[in-house]
Design a protein around this motif. Structure first.
Motif, PDB file in Angstrom:
ATOM      1  N   TYR A 214      -4.798 -17.876  -0.103  1.00  0.00           N
ATOM      2  CA  TYR A 214      -4.658 -16.545  -0.695  1.00  0.00           C
ATOM      3  C   TYR A 214      -6.013 -15.861  -0.600  1.00  0.00           C
ATOM      4  O   TYR A 214      -7.042 -16.506  -0.340  1.00  0.00           O
ATOM      5  CB  TYR A 214      -4.202 -16.628  -2.155  1.00  0.00           C
ATOM      6  N   CYS A 215      -6.018 -14.557  -0.794  1.00  0.00           N
ATOM      7  CA  CYS A 215      -7.284 -13.832  -0.794  1.00  0.00           C
ATOM      8  C   CYS A 215      -7.256 -12.761  -1.871  1.00  0.00           C
ATOM      9  O   CYS A 215      -6.189 -12.375  -2.360  1.00  0.00           O
ATOM     10  CB  CYS A 215      -7.581 -13.219   0.577  1.00  0.00           C
ATOM     11  N   VAL A 216      -8.437 -12.289  -2.234  1.00  0.00           N
ATOM     12  CA  VAL A 216      -8.587 -11.259  -3.263  1.00  0.00           C
ATOM     13  C   VAL A 216      -8.744  -9.906  -2.576  1.00  0.00           C
ATOM     14  O   VAL A 216      -9.462  -9.787  -1.576  1.00  0.00           O
ATOM     15  CB  VAL A 216      -9.816 -11.550  -4.147  1.00  0.00           C
ATOM     16  N   ASP A 217      -8.063  -8.904  -3.111  1.00  0.00           N
ATOM     17  CA  ASP A 217      -8.194  -7.557  -2.556  1.00  0.00           C
ATOM     18  C   ASP A 217      -9.643  -7.088  -2.678  1.00  0.00           C
ATOM     19  O   ASP A 217     -10.293  -7.280  -3.710  1.00  0.00           O
ATOM     20  CB  ASP A 217      -7.262  -6.598  -3.298  1.00  0.00           C
ATOM     21  N   GLN A 218     -10.147  -6.457  -1.626  1.00  0.00           N
ATOM     22  CA  GLN A 218     -11.552  -6.051  -1.597  1.00  0.00           C
ATOM     23  C   GLN A 218     -11.862  -4.942  -2.599  1.00  0.00           C
ATOM     24  O   GLN A 218     -13.000  -4.803  -3.039  1.00  0.00           O
ATOM     25  CB  GLN A 218     -11.925  -5.590  -0.184  1.00  0.00           C
ATOM     26  N   HIS A 219     -10.866  -4.156  -2.953  1.00  0.00           N
ATOM     27  CA  HIS A 219     -11.095  -3.022  -3.846  1.00  0.00           C
ATOM     28  C   HIS A 219     -10.616  -3.279  -5.276  1.00  0.00           C
ATOM     29  O   HIS A 219     -11.141  -2.681  -6.219  1.00  0.00           O
ATOM     30  CB  HIS A 219     -10.403  -1.774  -3.294  1.00  0.00           C
ATOM     31  N   CYS A 220      -9.619  -4.147  -5.432  1.00  0.00           N
ATOM     32  CA  CYS A 220      -9.077  -4.451  -6.765  1.00  0.00           C
ATOM     33  C   CYS A 220      -9.128  -5.963  -6.969  1.00  0.00           C
ATOM     34  O   CYS A 220      -8.263  -6.692  -6.455  1.00  0.00           O
ATOM     35  CB  CYS A 220      -7.641  -3.955  -6.898  1.00  0.00           C
TER      36      CYS A 220
END
Length: 248
Positions: A214-220
């Motif tokens: 999984y990855c984290v959104d760059q803006h949120c």
């Protein structure tokens, strides 16, 4: 102790899911001209009004309703070809329930429902289930599904859908899942820790997503992306059951 799965794959749903799916289907089904409508639906949705108790079941009801909608013409054809419809013992108000339960029944290869229902049984669901599982009707339905598949040289009724719908499904199945971390119930770090315990690895970007990542959104930072293949695993995890993660 892990929670029981709300939906057991290919094993059916709780009564409330079928009723809710029928109510949704009744509102979105394709209306046909009265002189061409061979299958009649009642004016009102199935009663009594039943709402699933949790997000998983609520989502399952919508998925079941829209799956039946995609196959509405085929399901109606199967009901008519098998002579299971029309049915004098079932009122028109239960036709939507009949259609969504038929979709689910053929999707699990006409196997009996295996879900242990911890809710109060819904009389309408049990009535339609009993009707569909009568030996002669079950055999006729299975034969009608087989004839439909053979006629269209398809492995399943999903393969008979119009090409435009199949392409839409293929595109949707490749899109990553967008999930919101409910920080009112869990911190980001605790969410990451629990995901790691589930065997998931954090990667840098959507382009790096693979099966168990999984990855984290760059803006949120409270928005996560997962591969679409993890949908079932996520929806049946404790994080979703406790509403710590919410599918967007």
């Amino acid at each position: 102790e892990r929670r029981k799965m709300i939906v057991v794959e290919k094993s059916g749903y709780h009564d409330s899911v079928y009723i809710s799916a029928a109510q949704i289907f009744q509102g979105i089904r394709t209306e046909k001209r009265r002189d061409r409508a061979l299958v009649r639906y009642g004016d009102d949705s199935v009663s009594p009004m039943v709402t699933p108790h949790d997000e998983h079941s609520h989502r399952a009801a919508y998925e079941l309703a829209f799956s039946a909608l995609k196959c509405q013409d085929l399901l109606e054809e199967i009901l008519l070809d098998s002579c299971v419809y029309p049915c004098l013992s079932l009122p028109d108000e239960l036709t939507s329930l009949l259609v969504v339960m038929l979709y689910d029944l053929q999707d699990r290869k006409f196997e009996p429902r295996k879900v242990v229902d911890e809710e109060e049984p819904v009389a309408e669901v049990r009535e339609v289930e009993h009707y569909l599982h009568r030996y002669t009707f079950k055999t006729k339905l299975a034969a009608a599904v087989a004839r439909c598949r053979i006629k269209n040289d398809a492995l399943s009724i999903e393969d008979i859908l119009p090409e435009t719908i199949q392409k839409q499904q293929q595109r949707a199945s490749t899109l990553p899942l967008c999930v919101w971390v409910n920080t009112l119930k869990i911190s980001l770090q605790d969410a990451f820790r629990e995901l790691k315990e589930e065997g998931l690895t954090k990667v840098e970007s959507v382009a790096d997503l693979d099966h168990c990542t999984y990855c984290v959104d760059q803006h949120c930072p409270d928005v996560l992306f997962f591969p679409s293949s993890l949908k079932e695993k996520l929806l049946n995890s404790d994080l979703f059951a406790d509403c710590k993660l919410l599918l967007q």
